[in-house]
Design a protein around this motif. Structure first.
Motif, mmCIF file in Angstrom:
data_model
loop_
_atom_site.group_PDB
_atom_site.id
_atom_site.type_symbol
_atom_site.label_atom_id
_atom_site.label_comp_id
_atom_site.label_asym_id
_atom_site.label_seq_id
_atom_site.Cartn_x
_atom_site.Cartn_y
_atom_site.Cartn_z
ATOM 1 N N LYS A 109 0.843 -1.211 0.000
ATOM 2 C CA LYS A 109 0.000 0.000 0.000
ATOM 3 C C LYS A 109 0.875 1.257 0.000
ATOM 4 O O LYS A 109 0.516 2.263 -0.607
ATOM 5 C CB LYS A 109 -0.879 0.042 1.249
ATOM 6 C CG LYS A 109 -1.804 -1.136 1.402
ATOM 7 C CD LYS A 109 -3.175 -0.848 0.847
ATOM 8 C CE LYS A 109 -4.130 -1.971 1.151
ATOM 9 N NZ LYS A 109 -5.157 -2.143 0.133
ATOM 10 N N VAL A 147 -8.687 5.803 8.359
ATOM 11 C CA VAL A 147 -8.478 4.440 7.848
ATOM 12 C C VAL A 147 -7.020 4.046 8.025
ATOM 13 O O VAL A 147 -6.121 4.808 7.673
ATOM 14 C CB VAL A 147 -8.886 4.366 6.354
ATOM 15 C CG1 VAL A 147 -8.735 2.952 5.822
ATOM 16 C CG2 VAL A 147 -10.323 4.851 6.170
ATOM 17 N N LYS A 149 -4.171 1.131 7.173
ATOM 18 C CA LYS A 149 -3.927 0.023 6.235
ATOM 19 C C LYS A 149 -2.548 -0.580 6.447
ATOM 20 O O LYS A 149 -1.547 0.142 6.466
ATOM 21 C CB LYS A 149 -4.020 0.520 4.784
ATOM 22 C CG LYS A 149 -5.381 1.097 4.433
ATOM 23 C CD LYS A 149 -5.486 1.492 2.975
ATOM 24 C CE LYS A 149 -6.924 1.858 2.654
ATOM 25 N NZ LYS A 149 -7.121 2.145 1.227
ATOM 26 N N VAL A 159 -7.129 -3.791 6.456
ATOM 27 C CA VAL A 159 -7.674 -2.430 6.423
ATOM 28 C C VAL A 159 -8.645 -2.262 7.575
ATOM 29 O O VAL A 159 -9.594 -3.027 7.711
ATOM 30 C CB VAL A 159 -8.390 -2.151 5.080
ATOM 31 C CG1 VAL A 159 -9.064 -0.784 5.088
ATOM 32 C CG2 VAL A 159 -7.395 -2.232 3.929
ATOM 33 N N GLU A 186 -4.879 6.880 6.329
ATOM 34 C CA GLU A 186 -5.455 7.780 5.325
ATOM 35 C C GLU A 186 -6.848 8.275 5.694
ATOM 36 O O GLU A 186 -7.566 7.674 6.496
ATOM 37 C CB GLU A 186 -5.424 7.143 3.932
ATOM 38 C CG GLU A 186 -6.427 6.057 3.695
ATOM 39 C CD GLU A 186 -6.379 5.530 2.266
ATOM 40 O OE1 GLU A 186 -5.325 5.537 1.619
ATOM 41 O OE2 GLU A 186 -7.448 5.096 1.791
ATOM 42 N N GLU A 187 -7.147 9.371 5.061
ATOM 43 C CA GLU A 187 -8.421 10.046 5.189
ATOM 44 C C GLU A 187 -9.573 9.087 4.865
ATOM 45 O O GLU A 187 -9.477 8.294 3.932
ATOM 46 C CB GLU A 187 -8.358 11.183 4.152
ATOM 47 C CG GLU A 187 -9.553 11.972 3.873
ATOM 48 C CD GLU A 187 -9.374 12.739 2.528
ATOM 49 O OE1 GLU A 187 -10.249 13.556 2.242
ATOM 50 O OE2 GLU A 187 -8.369 12.522 1.799
ATOM 51 N N TYR A 188 -10.642 9.191 5.640
ATOM 52 C CA TYR A 188 -11.835 8.375 5.398
ATOM 53 C C TYR A 188 -12.647 9.041 4.285
ATOM 54 O O TYR A 188 -12.961 10.219 4.356
ATOM 55 C CB TYR A 188 -12.643 8.282 6.685
ATOM 56 C CG TYR A 188 -13.967 7.587 6.539
ATOM 57 C CD1 TYR A 188 -14.040 6.198 6.505
ATOM 58 C CD2 TYR A 188 -15.158 8.317 6.434
ATOM 59 C CE1 TYR A 188 -15.259 5.556 6.369
ATOM 60 C CE2 TYR A 188 -16.380 7.678 6.298
ATOM 61 C CZ TYR A 188 -16.413 6.290 6.260
ATOM 62 O OH TYR A 188 -17.620 5.657 6.120
ATOM 63 N N LEU A 189 -12.964 8.262 3.262
ATOM 64 C CA LEU A 189 -13.731 8.821 2.139
ATOM 65 C C LEU A 189 -15.163 8.302 2.183
ATOM 66 O O LEU A 189 -15.386 7.117 2.410
ATOM 67 C CB LEU A 189 -13.097 8.420 0.806
ATOM 68 C CG LEU A 189 -11.680 8.897 0.528
ATOM 69 C CD1 LEU A 189 -11.195 8.343 -0.816
ATOM 70 C CD2 LEU A 189 -11.604 10.421 0.512
ATOM 71 N N GLU A 193 -18.690 2.608 -3.742
ATOM 72 C CA GLU A 193 -17.538 1.926 -4.332
ATOM 73 C C GLU A 193 -17.906 1.243 -5.642
ATOM 74 O O GLU A 193 -19.020 0.762 -5.808
ATOM 75 C CB GLU A 193 -17.027 0.858 -3.365
ATOM 76 C CG GLU A 193 -16.224 1.449 -2.238
ATOM 77 C CD GLU A 193 -15.672 0.373 -1.330
ATOM 78 O OE1 GLU A 193 -14.880 -0.457 -1.799
ATOM 79 O OE2 GLU A 193 -16.046 0.362 -0.151
ATOM 80 N N LYS A 215 -18.815 -6.998 -0.208
ATOM 81 C CA LYS A 215 -17.701 -7.583 0.554
ATOM 82 C C LYS A 215 -18.108 -8.151 1.908
ATOM 83 O O LYS A 215 -17.456 -9.040 2.426
ATOM 84 C CB LYS A 215 -16.634 -6.516 0.788
ATOM 85 C CG LYS A 215 -15.862 -6.151 -0.457
ATOM 86 C CD LYS A 215 -14.546 -5.473 -0.126
ATOM 87 C CE LYS A 215 -13.708 -5.254 -1.368
ATOM 88 N NZ LYS A 215 -14.207 -4.174 -2.238
ATOM 89 N N LEU A 284 -8.999 3.916 -4.221
ATOM 90 C CA LEU A 284 -8.762 3.369 -2.879
ATOM 91 C C LEU A 284 -7.582 2.419 -2.933
ATOM 92 O O LEU A 284 -6.737 2.400 -2.053
ATOM 93 C CB LEU A 284 -9.987 2.587 -2.389
ATOM 94 C CG LEU A 284 -11.244 3.365 -2.056
ATOM 95 C CD1 LEU A 284 -12.349 2.399 -1.630
ATOM 96 C CD2 LEU A 284 -10.972 4.379 -0.954
ATOM 97 N N GLU A 285 -7.589 1.595 -3.949
ATOM 98 C CA GLU A 285 -6.500 0.626 -4.103
ATOM 99 C C GLU A 285 -6.512 0.100 -5.524
ATOM 100 O O GLU A 285 -7.524 0.151 -6.212
ATOM 101 C CB GLU A 285 -6.688 -0.565 -3.162
ATOM 102 C CG GLU A 285 -7.942 -1.358 -3.477
ATOM 103 C CD GLU A 285 -7.971 -2.770 -2.910
ATOM 104 O OE1 GLU A 285 -6.957 -3.238 -2.380
ATOM 105 O OE2 GLU A 285 -9.030 -3.404 -3.029
#
Ligand code: AMP
Ligand code: GLY
Length: 421
Positions: A109, A147, A149, A159, A186-189, A193, A215, A284-285
């Motif tokens: 990441k 968040v 990771k 995560v 990282e910032e929560y968005l 999705e 998920k 996100l990834e």
């Protein structure tokens, strides 16, 4: 002139069954070998399993020689992160799947975030930490939600979305104590999705139809995270305008940046995107492979022969390849899992109601199954996926659920809300 291909598919999930099935729809594919495969690929006409694990590169190379395989498709991330492509390519074998350095886009990441930053690709603001004090000081400054990771392959468990500062502190402690060397915070968005998979030869790329997966284990997106309990395709959230945005602001700059670093990325770039309420896509990834279960809804809608697309990537000729063609319609895949998944579950339960992979407008793709004689037994957490295909989403969903009703094994569990969005 007709060309014939023999293909090795590495992996044992529903994704690999779907890949093998899709390849065999092409007149040009004469044989697929799946290593190690599952109960579904064992009985798929034209396909054969070899009991070789995905990280036994020497045996995989031997199969390629013995079977005169023309090219290899790597399903899961683990062998890619371990460098299977580099090893096979050194022996002159054609591989669809990125090299070890390139696979870091999924396996690290921190590496991926650094790449996004240097190419100015829209993503959540973040910092990477290799020691606990710095991480905690950053958390104090940023507050929650936030968040955290883990840097490294973590099978979906790395995560943590912390809703309070205490939870965030705990997450940092837990992940460092589990041995991770680096964490990305990282910032929560907020938003919706969507998974956008692109195939690329390192120069050009082509989008596959967008899909959305579910998920969480529980209905209404509740409970623990899993590998994916279902998916549907196409996902209407990716409007044509958003698709252009994703191409221009995310995929093209990623490929340009990879090239700048001397990386010819051949394979799938699977973008896990968050679409903000204002309609802005952020990455996100990236995964460095086909998604599972997304592949089980994308490939049944693909009209262009899969082997031709893969070979265009391997031969770095995607730029001159015609536009991909798709069947009209929708696909919904519902995963049937073993009771207890994603925690502990039993294996070896008898599965009834599965005869072939194709039942009218539904396809059954196996993941955790195995044959003992003629008995099909459960052999994993996610056991199989049923993909319904229809002219609209409701029809596709009804077909998947109707087919699932005839399948049973002890402890069978599936979500009833797949494809409701
Ligand atoms: P990743 O492995 O990075 O895709 O993260 C797994 C899941 O965590 C994603 O599919 C999202 O549901 C969630 N997630 C990851 N990053 C964020 C973020 N910055 N804000 C909100 N949710 C996130
Ligand atoms: N469906 C999520 C994944 O393949 O990673």
């Amino acid at each position: 002139m007709s060309i014939s291909h023999k293909v090795l598919v590495v992996g044992n999930g529903g994704r690999e069954h779907a890949l093998a099935w899709s390849l065999l729809q092409s007149d040009q594919v004469t044989k697929v070998v799946c290593a190690p495969g599952n109960g579904g690929t064992a009985r798929l006409s034209g396909c054969e399993n070899r009991a070789i694990s995905v990280d036994d590169f020497q045996s995989l190379e031997m199969i390629v020689q013995e079977e005169e395989i023309d090219f290899v498709i790597i399903g899961p991330e683990l062998p890619l992160a371990l460098g299977i492509t580099d090893i096979l390519q050194k022996k002159g074998i054609k591989v669809f799947g990125p090299t070890q350095i390139a696979a870091q886009i999924e396996s690290s990441k921190a590496w991926a975030k650094e790449l996004f930053k240097s190419a100015a690709i829209p993503t959540a603001a973040s910092e990477t930490f290799s020691e606990i004090e710095g991480a905690k000081a950053y958390l104090k400054e940023k507050g929650a939600p936030i968040v955290i990771k883990a840097d490294g392959l973590a099978a979906g468990k790395g995560v943590i979305i912390a809703m309070s500062p205490t939870e965030a502190d705990q997450a940092v402690e837990t992940l460092f104590s589990e041995g991770y060397q680096k964490l990305v915070i990282e910032e929560y968005l907020e938003g919706q999705e969507v998974s956008v998979l692109a195939v690329t030869d390192g120069l050009d790329f082509r989008l596959l139809l967008p899909a959305q997966d579910h998920k969480r284990i529980g209905e209404g997106n509740t409970g623990l995270n899993t590998g994916g309990m279902g998916a549907y395709c196409p996902a209407p959230i990716l409007t044509p305008a958003l698709e252009e945005q994703v191409k221009e602001t995310i995929l093209a700059p990623t490929i340009r940046e990879l090239r700048k670093r001397g990386i010819d990325y051949c394979g799938v770039l699977y973008a896990g995107l968050m679409i903000s309420p204002e309609g802005v896509a952020k990455i996100l990834e990236f995964n460095c492979r086909f998604g599972d279960p997304e592949t089980q809804v994308i490939l049944p809608l693909l009209k262009t022969p899969l082997d031709e697309i893969i070979l265009a990537c391997i031969n770095q000729r995607l730029g001159e390849f015609p536009p991909l063609e798709w069947h009209q319609g929708h696909a919904v895949c519902v995963i049937a899992a073993s009771g207890g998944y994603p925690c502990s579950y039993n294996k070896g339960n008898l599965i009834t109601g599965v005869k072939t992979e194709q039942v009218s407008d539904a396809l059954i793709f196996h993941s955790g199954t195995t044959y003992q004689g003629d008995n099909l037994l459960t052999n994993g957490g996610r056991v199989l996926g049923v993909t319904g295909i229809g002219s609209d989403l409701n029809t596709a969903r009804s077909k998947a659920y109707a087919t699932l009703e005839s399948i049973s094994f002890e402890g069978i569990y599936y979500r009833r809300d797949i494809g409701n969005y």
